[in-house]
Scaffold this motif. Structure first.
Motif, PDB file in Angstrom:
ATOM      1  N   ASN A   1      -5.297  14.037  -4.961  1.00 49.25           N
ATOM      2  CA  ASN A   1      -3.416  13.342  -4.911  1.00 49.25           C
ATOM      3  C   ASN A   1      -3.131  11.924  -5.902  1.00 49.25           C
ATOM      4  OD1 ASN A   1      -0.948  14.990  -4.024  1.00 49.25           O
ATOM      5  ND2 ASN A   1      -3.287  16.011  -3.036  1.00 49.25           N
ATOM      6  N   TYR A   2      -4.259  10.909  -4.824  1.00 51.39           N
ATOM      7  CA  TYR A   2      -3.832   9.922  -5.347  1.00 51.39           C
ATOM      8  C   TYR A   2      -4.504   9.550  -7.030  1.00 51.39           C
ATOM      9  CZ  TYR A   2      -4.782   4.196  -4.956  1.00 51.39           C
ATOM     10  OH  TYR A   2      -4.652   3.341  -4.901  1.00 51.39           O
ATOM     11  N   TRP A   3      -5.366  10.258  -7.138  1.00 52.59           N
ATOM     12  CA  TRP A   3      -5.453   9.851  -9.027  1.00 52.59           C
ATOM     13  C   TRP A   3      -4.218  10.843  -9.660  1.00 52.59           C
ATOM     14  CZ3 TRP A   3      -5.532  14.077 -11.951  1.00 52.59           C
ATOM     15  CH2 TRP A   3      -6.435  14.140 -13.299  1.00 52.59           C
ATOM     16  N   TYR A   4      -3.911  11.386  -8.987  1.00 55.04           N
ATOM     17  CA  TYR A   4      -2.595  12.339  -9.756  1.00 55.04           C
ATOM     18  C   TYR A   4      -1.374  11.228 -10.025  1.00 55.04           C
ATOM     19  CZ  TYR A   4       1.610  15.325 -10.614  1.00 55.04           C
ATOM     20  OH  TYR A   4       2.522  16.601 -10.967  1.00 55.04           O
TER      21      TYR A   4
ATOM     22  N   LEU B   1       0.836  -0.959  -0.106  1.00 58.14           N
ATOM     23  CA  LEU B   1       0.394  -0.419   0.106  1.00 58.14           C
ATOM     24  C   LEU B   1       0.627   1.035  -0.147  1.00 58.14           C
ATOM     25  CD1 LEU B   1      -2.552  -1.591   2.770  1.00 58.14           C
ATOM     26  CD2 LEU B   1      -2.720  -0.541   0.239  1.00 58.14           C
ATOM     27  N   ALA B   2       2.128   1.648  -0.627  1.00 66.46           N
ATOM     28  CA  ALA B   2       3.294   1.684  -0.432  1.00 66.46           C
ATOM     29  C   ALA B   2       2.335   3.591  -1.521  1.00 66.46           C
ATOM     30  CB  ALA B   2       4.495   1.755  -1.155  1.00 66.46           C
ATOM     31  N   VAL B   3       1.633   3.330  -2.413  1.00 67.40           N
ATOM     32  CA  VAL B   3       1.812   4.586  -2.817  1.00 67.40           C
ATOM     33  C   VAL B   3       0.363   5.612  -2.076  1.00 67.40           C
ATOM     34  CG1 VAL B   3       0.125   5.153  -5.475  1.00 67.40           C
ATOM     35  CG2 VAL B   3       1.476   3.903  -5.419  1.00 67.40           C
ATOM     36  N   ASN B   4      -0.801   4.190  -1.733  1.00 65.99           N
ATOM     37  CA  ASN B   4      -2.317   4.925  -1.280  1.00 65.99           C
ATOM     38  C   ASN B   4      -1.147   5.883   0.404  1.00 65.99           C
ATOM     39  OD1 ASN B   4      -4.325   5.465   0.026  1.00 65.99           O
ATOM     40  ND2 ASN B   4      -4.636   3.759   1.188  1.00 65.99           N
ATOM     41  N   GLY B   5      -0.578   4.984   1.229  1.00 71.10           N
ATOM     42  CA  GLY B   5       0.759   4.965   2.293  1.00 71.10           C
ATOM     43  C   GLY B   5       0.989   6.877   2.626  1.00 71.10           C
ATOM     44  N   ALA B   6       1.621   6.667   1.001  1.00 65.99           N
ATOM     45  CA  ALA B   6       2.868   8.209   0.992  1.00 65.99           C
ATOM     46  C   ALA B   6       1.913   8.800   0.861  1.00 65.99           C
ATOM     47  CB  ALA B   6       2.998   7.365  -0.543  1.00 65.99           C
ATOM     48  N   VAL B   7       0.245   8.281   0.297  1.00 67.52           N
ATOM     49  CA  VAL B   7      -0.471   9.916  -0.354  1.00 67.52           C
ATOM     50  C   VAL B   7      -1.466  10.305   0.926  1.00 67.52           C
ATOM     51  CG1 VAL B   7      -3.108  10.287  -1.509  1.00 67.52           C
ATOM     52  CG2 VAL B   7      -1.289   9.367  -2.726  1.00 67.52           C
ATOM     53  N   ILE B   8      -1.553   9.674   1.912  1.00 69.65           N
ATOM     54  CA  ILE B   8      -2.004   9.845   3.540  1.00 69.65           C
ATOM     55  C   ILE B   8      -0.852  11.046   3.730  1.00 69.65           C
ATOM     56  CG2 ILE B   8      -3.053   8.585   5.489  1.00 69.65           C
ATOM     57  CD1 ILE B   8      -4.032   6.221   3.764  1.00 69.65           C
ATOM     58  N   TYR B   9       0.430  10.373   4.167  1.00 69.13           N
ATOM     59  CA  TYR B   9       1.472  11.345   4.524  1.00 69.13           C
ATOM     60  C   TYR B   9       1.182  12.604   4.278  1.00 69.13           C
ATOM     61  CZ  TYR B   9       3.193   7.838   8.232  1.00 69.13           C
ATOM     62  OH  TYR B   9       3.187   7.084   8.875  1.00 69.13           O
TER      63      TYR B   9
END
Length: 140
Positions: free
Chosen positions: A82-85, A29-37
């Motif tokens: 951000n997630y979409w981007y 879930l690296a992309v998701n986690g990075a976007v959340i931070y």
């Protein structure tokens, strides 16, 4: 076409958060986690600016519940865009490829910069609240 400096910094912050997430047990879930931070930091910076503008310029008096609803909606919008981007056309992979070969010195300085960016957003928000409450009569 020349890259815009702010966009490069934004991509770099995402990259460092993404690389951090790859080192955790939730690396899938690296992309998701990075976007959340990233979004949490942006939300805290935005709330700090909003609180200061509202305190000193009385731009939008509203109830706490309305403020909470708008804040949560804003947070979800920041996350979604951000997630979409970063997922669109595998941009996160292109960003990783661009920054993966940084030197050890750049890596350490980048880690410090991103840590200050993330933790600084929370510290500045808390410090703003403390100083306004102590010296300017609170957020009435």
């Amino acid at each position: 076409m020349k890259k815009k400096p702010m966009k490069k910094v934004y991509h770099y912050i995402f990259y460092k958060l993404y690389r951090y997430m790859l080192s955790t047990p939730n690396s899938n879930l690296a992309v998701n986690g990075a976007v959340i931070y990233l979004c949490i930091s942006l939300l805290f910076y935005s709330m700090t600016i909003d609180l200061l503008l509202n305190k000193f310029f009385k731009l939008h008096p509203m109830s706490g519940n309305l403020f909470m609803a708008i804040g949560l909606s804003y947070a979800f919008l920041i996350y979604y865009f951000n997630y979409w981007y970063f997922r669109k056309d595998g941009l996160y992979l292109k960003i990783e490829k661009r920054f993966i070969n940084e030197s050890e010195k750049q890596r350490v300085l980048g880690n410090i910069f991103v840590s200050v960016f993330v933790f600084g957003s929370i510290i500045i928000f808390m410090l703003t609240g403390f100083l306004v409450n102590k010296y300017y009569g609170g957020f009435k």
